[in-house]
Design a protein around this motif. Structure first.
Motif, PDB file in Angstrom:
ATOM      1  N   GLY A  98     -42.537  66.793 -19.672  1.00  0.00           N
ATOM      2  CA  GLY A  98     -41.576  67.865 -19.506  1.00  0.00           C
ATOM      3  C   GLY A  98     -40.405  67.437 -18.646  1.00  0.00           C
ATOM      4  N   PRO A  99     -39.320  68.242 -18.638  1.00  0.00           N
ATOM      5  CA  PRO A  99     -38.102  67.842 -17.915  1.00  0.00           C
ATOM      6  C   PRO A  99     -38.292  67.720 -16.412  1.00  0.00           C
ATOM      7  N   GLU A 100     -39.106  68.595 -15.811  1.00  0.00           N
ATOM      8  CA  GLU A 100     -39.326  68.511 -14.359  1.00  0.00           C
ATOM      9  C   GLU A 100     -39.970  67.188 -13.981  1.00  0.00           C
ATOM     10  N   ALA A 101     -41.055  66.845 -14.676  1.00  0.00           N
ATOM     11  CA  ALA A 101     -41.781  65.610 -14.360  1.00  0.00           C
ATOM     12  C   ALA A 101     -40.931  64.380 -14.654  1.00  0.00           C
ATOM     13  N   ALA A 102     -40.213  64.398 -15.773  1.00  0.00           N
ATOM     14  CA  ALA A 102     -39.386  63.247 -16.138  1.00  0.00           C
ATOM     15  C   ALA A 102     -38.265  63.034 -15.127  1.00  0.00           C
ATOM     16  N   ALA A 103     -37.632  64.130 -14.691  1.00  0.00           N
ATOM     17  CA  ALA A 103     -36.555  64.020 -13.701  1.00  0.00           C
ATOM     18  C   ALA A 103     -37.095  63.522 -12.370  1.00  0.00           C
ATOM     19  N   ARG A 104     -38.266  64.006 -11.991  1.00  0.00           N
ATOM     20  CA  ARG A 104     -38.869  63.574 -10.720  1.00  0.00           C
ATOM     21  C   ARG A 104     -39.176  62.083 -10.756  1.00  0.00           C
ATOM     22  N   LYS A 105     -39.749  61.613 -11.866  1.00  0.00           N
ATOM     23  CA  LYS A 105     -40.076  60.194 -11.983  1.00  0.00           C
ATOM     24  C   LYS A 105     -38.823  59.338 -11.932  1.00  0.00           C
ATOM     25  N   ALA A 106     -37.774  59.763 -12.635  1.00  0.00           N
ATOM     26  CA  ALA A 106     -36.520  59.010 -12.636  1.00  0.00           C
ATOM     27  C   ALA A 106     -35.895  58.991 -11.248  1.00  0.00           C
ATOM     28  N   ARG A 107     -35.947  60.127 -10.574  1.00  0.00           N
ATOM     29  CA  ARG A 107     -35.347  60.233  -9.241  1.00  0.00           C
ATOM     30  C   ARG A 107     -36.054  59.312  -8.244  1.00  0.00           C
ATOM     31  N   TYR A 108     -37.372  59.364  -8.233  1.00  0.00           N
ATOM     32  CA  TYR A 108     -38.104  58.520  -7.283  1.00  0.00           C
ATOM     33  C   TYR A 108     -37.919  57.041  -7.608  1.00  0.00           C
ATOM     34  N   GLY A 109     -37.820  56.726  -8.889  1.00  0.00           N
ATOM     35  CA  GLY A 109     -37.553  55.338  -9.259  1.00  0.00           C
ATOM     36  C   GLY A 109     -36.218  54.852  -8.736  1.00  0.00           C
ATOM     37  N   ALA A 110     -35.209  55.727  -8.789  1.00  0.00           N
ATOM     38  CA  ALA A 110     -33.870  55.359  -8.316  1.00  0.00           C
ATOM     39  C   ALA A 110     -33.821  55.220  -6.800  1.00  0.00           C
ATOM     40  N   LEU A 111     -34.661  55.970  -6.105  1.00  0.00           N
ATOM     41  CA  LEU A 111     -34.634  55.959  -4.640  1.00  0.00           C
ATOM     42  C   LEU A 111     -35.509  54.865  -4.034  1.00  0.00           C
ATOM     43  N   ALA A 112     -36.390  54.294  -4.844  1.00  0.00           N
ATOM     44  CA  ALA A 112     -37.326  53.290  -4.332  1.00  0.00           C
ATOM     45  C   ALA A 112     -36.587  52.013  -3.954  1.00  0.00           C
ATOM     46  N   GLY A 113     -37.295  51.147  -3.244  1.00  0.00           N
ATOM     47  CA  GLY A 113     -36.719  49.858  -2.880  1.00  0.00           C
ATOM     48  C   GLY A 113     -36.231  49.781  -1.448  1.00  0.00           C
ATOM     49  N   HIS A 114     -36.472  50.838  -0.668  1.00  0.00           N
ATOM     50  CA  HIS A 114     -36.084  50.847   0.751  1.00  0.00           C
ATOM     51  C   HIS A 114     -37.328  51.043   1.610  1.00  0.00           C
ATOM     52  N   ASP A 115     -37.237  50.620   2.871  1.00  0.00           N
ATOM     53  CA  ASP A 115     -38.387  50.751   3.771  1.00  0.00           C
ATOM     54  C   ASP A 115     -38.698  52.211   4.077  1.00  0.00           C
ATOM     55  N   LEU A 116     -37.664  53.034   4.183  1.00  0.00           N
ATOM     56  CA  LEU A 116     -37.859  54.444   4.512  1.00  0.00           C
ATOM     57  C   LEU A 116     -36.748  55.265   3.867  1.00  0.00           C
ATOM     58  N   VAL A 117     -37.150  56.258   3.083  1.00  0.00           N
ATOM     59  CA  VAL A 117     -36.201  57.175   2.466  1.00  0.00           C
ATOM     60  C   VAL A 117     -36.609  58.590   2.879  1.00  0.00           C
ATOM     61  N   LEU A 118     -35.706  59.289   3.547  1.00  0.00           N
ATOM     62  CA  LEU A 118     -36.004  60.643   3.999  1.00  0.00           C
ATOM     63  C   LEU A 118     -35.664  61.641   2.901  1.00  0.00           C
ATOM     64  N   LEU A 119     -36.581  62.572   2.669  1.00  0.00           N
ATOM     65  CA  LEU A 119     -36.441  63.596   1.633  1.00  0.00           C
ATOM     66  C   LEU A 119     -36.384  64.972   2.282  1.00  0.00           C
ATOM     67  N   GLY A 120     -35.642  65.876   1.663  1.00  0.00           N
ATOM     68  CA  GLY A 120     -35.402  67.185   2.266  1.00  0.00           C
ATOM     69  C   GLY A 120     -36.407  68.256   1.914  1.00  0.00           C
ATOM     70  N   HIS A 121     -37.653  67.907   1.674  1.00  0.00           N
ATOM     71  CA  HIS A 121     -38.665  68.917   1.365  1.00  0.00           C
ATOM     72  C   HIS A 121     -38.951  69.772   2.602  1.00  0.00           C
ATOM     73  N   THR A 122     -38.949  71.076   2.403  1.00  0.00           N
ATOM     74  CA  THR A 122     -39.122  72.026   3.497  1.00  0.00           C
ATOM     75  C   THR A 122     -40.510  72.661   3.474  1.00  0.00           C
ATOM     76  N   LEU A 123     -40.734  73.540   4.444  1.00  0.00           N
ATOM     77  CA  LEU A 123     -41.980  74.294   4.498  1.00  0.00           C
ATOM     78  C   LEU A 123     -42.199  75.082   3.206  1.00  0.00           C
ATOM     79  N   ASP A 124     -41.135  75.629   2.645  1.00  0.00           N
ATOM     80  CA  ASP A 124     -41.247  76.400   1.406  1.00  0.00           C
ATOM     81  C   ASP A 124     -41.651  75.506   0.240  1.00  0.00           C
TER      82      ASP A 124
END
Length: 319
Positions: A98-124
């Motif tokens: 589905g589009p949610e899972a595919a977008a998530r996989k693509a996004r994480y693939g693009a962000l990988a390759g660094h020692d630390l990547v901060l993400l804006g996930h909140t309590l909600d």
């Protein structure tokens, strides 16, 4: 003079960085939304005081008209909030799930390759993740939610409500981008956010998101303790080449299945389900001389001479 919301986000970032070995360059995923912009500002403010450089990473999924401009605006906003560098990474969203899972996989693939990547996930976001795991019956590992630090991913804002990041943007005088997908009821998370959680907050008199996040934290601590014990059992049982059934037989089911899960995944089993795991566990706990258990990837788990092993089976072709 900063307001209380900006101070709260900065405090969360500072607390997170004090618990990890942070690299010289801190990367922040920035979408242009309130959560990521508040995080970018706080990371730049705290990071510069600690001697770090800050790089903003903007992923352009190309799923919406004008996505390139949205990405450029996010880059400009991140720089205005103190990021030393900002760049756009374009991805193609394809694949199953589905589009949610595919977008998530693509996004994480693009962000990988660094020692630390901060993400804006909140309590909600954490509360929504717990509810998704609960509805899918995925077990305690899923109910434990997202980890604050799951290298290379860092989530400093898991105890910060979404309302605080929005208020922080208002205090900073920046206008966050509102993703139109966040209003589309065809996405499961959107319905959880806009329908389920508000109803639960109303019925249970508030505090549900925070309670779900606390539950996730408690389950995560319990799971980590069980995983540590399971690792010791895994080593005693023999490891990747096969597991000694005699070692596993006397262990509680929760520990035994954790050992089996680690062994099966390390042995190359993909898309492992609870049904697969319980069937393999029956080779230990309910042994009656039964045959092996077929697993995804043309693999089979068998009991042979007191040990469990995974063997590869040839692919059968039809005429």
């Amino acid at each position: 003079m900063t307001g209380p919301a900006v101070a709260a986000v900065r405090r969360a970032v500072r607390g997170f960085l004090e618990t990890v070995e942070a690299p010289a360059e801190l990367c922040v995923a920035v979408s242009g939304g309130a959560d990521s912009l508040a995080l970018a500002e706080a990371t730049a403010y705290v990071g510069h005081h600690r001697g770090h450089r800050v790089r903003a990473l903007v992923v352009d999924h190309g799923l919406q008209e004008g996505s390139a401009k949205i990405a450029r605006d996010a880059v400009a906003a991140a720089k205005s909030l103190g990021a030393d560098e900002a760049e756009v990474r374009r991805v193609d969203v394809t694949g199953p799930g589905g589009p949610e899972a595919a977008a998530r996989k693509a996004r994480y693939g693009a962000l990988a390759g660094h020692d630390l990547v901060l993400l804006g996930h909140t309590l909600d976001d954490q509360a929504e993740t717990v509810l998704l795991g609960l509805g899918r019956g995925s077990g305690p590992r899923s109910l434990a939610g997202m980890r604050p630090h799951d290298p290379p991913w860092g989530r400093p804002l898991l105890a910060v409500p979404r309302a605080t990041t929005r208020a922080a943007c208002a205090e900073l005088g920046v206008e966050p981008w509102e993703d139109p997908h966040n209003a589309e009821a065809r996405f499961t998370r959107v319905r959880l956010r806009n329908e389920v959680l508000p109803l639960l907050e109303d019925v249970l008199n508030g505090g549900v998101a925070a309670a779900l996040a606390r539950t996730a934290a408690q389950l995560r601590e319990d799971s980590e303790a069980l995983d540590t014990s399971a690792d010791r059992i895994f080593t005693r049982a023999g490891g990747l080449e096969g597991l000694d059934v005699a070692v596993l037989e006397g262990e509680p089911a929760a520990l035994r299945r954790r050992v089996l899960r680690r062994w099966l995944l390390a042995s190359g089993v993909r898309e492992l389900t609870d049904a697969h795991l319980r069937a393999v566990d029956a080779l230990v706990a309910r042994w009656r001389g039964q045959g092996g258990v077929w697993l995804p990837g043309n693999l089979e788990a068998r009991r042979c001479r007191g040990r469990l092993c995974v063997i590869s089976q040839p692919t059968t072709r039809g005429d």
